[in-house]
Design a protein around this motif. Structure first.
Motif, PDB file in Angstrom:
ATOM      1  N   GLY A 147       0.817  -1.126  -0.069  1.00 16.30           N
ATOM      2  CA  GLY A 147      -0.100   0.002  -0.047  1.00 16.30           C
ATOM      3  C   GLY A 147       0.811   1.251   0.067  1.00 16.30           C
ATOM      4  O   GLY A 147       2.192   1.152  -0.007  1.00 16.30           O
ATOM      5  N   ASN A 148       0.229   2.278   0.011  1.00 11.74           N
ATOM      6  CA  ASN A 148       0.925   3.620   0.197  1.00 11.74           C
ATOM      7  C   ASN A 148      -0.071   4.642   0.840  1.00 11.74           C
ATOM      8  O   ASN A 148      -1.359   4.627   0.815  1.00 11.74           O
ATOM      9  N   THR A 149       0.441   5.285   1.749  1.00  9.63           N
ATOM     10  CA  THR A 149      -0.264   6.276   2.604  1.00  9.63           C
ATOM     11  C   THR A 149      -1.238   7.328   1.885  1.00  9.63           C
ATOM     12  O   THR A 149      -1.804   8.012   2.294  1.00  9.63           O
ATOM     13  N   SER A 150      -0.816   7.551   0.633  1.00  7.39           N
ATOM     14  CA  SER A 150      -1.478   8.433  -0.194  1.00  7.39           C
ATOM     15  C   SER A 150      -2.898   7.834  -0.402  1.00  7.39           C
ATOM     16  O   SER A 150      -3.781   8.831  -0.556  1.00  7.39           O
ATOM     17  N   THR A 151      -3.564   6.758  -0.074  1.00  6.76           N
ATOM     18  CA  THR A 151      -4.693   6.151  -0.313  1.00  6.76           C
ATOM     19  C   THR A 151      -5.440   6.312   1.041  1.00  6.76           C
ATOM     20  O   THR A 151      -6.533   5.671   1.014  1.00  6.76           O
ATOM     21  N   MET A 152      -4.992   6.603   2.068  1.00  8.91           N
ATOM     22  CA  MET A 152      -5.767   6.903   3.248  1.00  8.91           C
ATOM     23  C   MET A 152      -7.093   7.885   2.885  1.00  8.91           C
ATOM     24  O   MET A 152      -7.228   8.815   2.278  1.00  8.91           O
ATOM     25  N   ILE A 153      -8.150   7.365   3.609  1.00  8.00           N
ATOM     26  CA  ILE A 153      -9.303   8.248   3.209  1.00  8.00           C
ATOM     27  C   ILE A 153      -9.146   9.535   4.222  1.00  8.00           C
ATOM     28  O   ILE A 153      -9.511  10.711   3.770  1.00  8.00           O
ATOM     29  N   PHE A 154      -8.494   9.424   5.424  1.00  9.18           N
ATOM     30  CA  PHE A 154      -8.400  10.469   6.312  1.00  9.18           C
ATOM     31  C   PHE A 154      -6.959  10.819   6.525  1.00  9.18           C
ATOM     32  O   PHE A 154      -6.297   9.907   6.945  1.00  9.18           O
ATOM     33  N   PRO A 155      -6.328  11.891   5.980  1.00  9.98           N
ATOM     34  CA  PRO A 155      -4.642  12.005   5.872  1.00  9.98           C
ATOM     35  C   PRO A 155      -4.545  12.354   7.485  1.00  9.98           C
ATOM     36  O   PRO A 155      -5.210  12.588   8.377  1.00  9.98           O
ATOM     37  N   VAL A 156      -2.942  12.312   7.845  1.00 11.05           N
ATOM     38  CA  VAL A 156      -2.685  12.578   9.362  1.00 11.05           C
ATOM     39  C   VAL A 156      -3.075  13.795   9.874  1.00 11.05           C
ATOM     40  O   VAL A 156      -3.784  13.996  10.796  1.00 11.05           O
TER      41      VAL A 156
END
Length: 278
Positions: free
Chosen positions: A208-217
């Motif tokens: 995966g990649n954190t770019s696909t988070m629904i809610f970013p940090v």
């Protein structure tokens, strides 16, 4: 900087990781890596240390903070993971807590007594570095000290088949591997562009990649700070991409003798041997 704590024959030693991945003894500069170490002022002082001049040390990775009092967790934060879990994409970050003690990156995972559905979840972790209440998304990352790798180990039957909330399936002993270190935010210019993976017995399960988070940090930090004060040393783990055992067809769960390896780009890797409950 990469800050860690190393178990040695004389005790746990605070450490800085050099460019070659070696642990260097920081004990002449700090007694330990504590929640107070996560403040901007403390990190700025450590940034002035000549890491190459510190003594080399060897040992196993302990949890990178001496006292982690609160572990906030965000559920279903990747749309593909929500889909494989047969659950709707959330409108707001789903919050739950892990109540087990955190463990080192390479400490073993113990299958709980009575468990048949112990699962894995590679996740981006966030270390809070300042008291944080009612911050905006625009300023939320100013409150972050750094980032790390987490494995949100989960017992799915305990989590979902015995009523109530998720915490009971997330908090069994050994279910909180973090580290091996935490990386200060100046070395992570964009937490939303990090590749991540998890293998079980050498078979790739999660990519995966954190770019696909629904809610970013920044959204997560701002959202949580609207309900409670986040404090230095609090950690947040931010959800997992698809590929967990619960979502496989047929489902696959951890068994004694398995080996779990996982990592996130720039933040290091973990390795856990899976053991039976004794």
């Amino acid at each position: 900087m990469k800050l860690a704590r190393i178990r040695t024959h004389t005790g746990v030693v605070p450490a800085m990781i050099d460019v070659d991945g070696n642990a260097r003894d920081l004990s002449r500069h700090v007694h330990d890596i504590t929640p107070a170490t996560t403040s901007a002022r403390a990190l700025a002082a450590l940034a002035r240390v000549d890491v190459a001049g510190l003594p080399l040390i060897a040992g196993e990775y302990a949890p990178f903070l001496s006292d982690v009092r609160r572990v906030f967790c965000i559920g279903l934060n990747y749309s593909d993971h929500a889909k494989e879990s047969n659950l709707p994409i959330p409108d707001f970050p789903i919050l739950f807590m892990k109540s087990c003690p955190v463990s080192g990156a390479n400490d073993p995972i113990t299958i709980p007594k009575g468990s048949h559905k112990t699962d894995w979840e590679v996740e981006l972790g966030v270390v809070i570095g300042a008291e944080t209440l009612h911050v905006s998304e625009e300023t939320a990352l100013d409150q972050v000290a750094g980032y790390f790798v987490a494995n949100d180990v989960s017992e799915r039957a305990f989590q979902s088949e015995f009523g109530g909330q998720w915490t009971k399936g997330k908090s069994c002993d050994t279910f909180g591997p973090i580290g091996p270190w935490f990386v200060t935010k100046d070395e992570v210019p964009d937490p939303q562009s990090l590749d991540m993976y998890l293998d079980v017995n050498g078979m790739r399960c999660q990519t995966g990649n954190t770019s696909t988070m629904i809610f970013p940090v920044k959204k997560i930090v701002a959202f949580l700070s609207g309900f409670m004060t986040l404090r230095p040393g609090d950690i947040i783990i931010t959800g997992t991409p698809p590929g967990v055992g619960m979502g496989m067809k047929p489902q696959k769960f951890l068994r004694p003798g398995d080996v779990v390896t996982l990592g996130i780009e720039g933040l290091g890797d973990q390795r856990q041997d899976v053991r039976a409950f004794e």
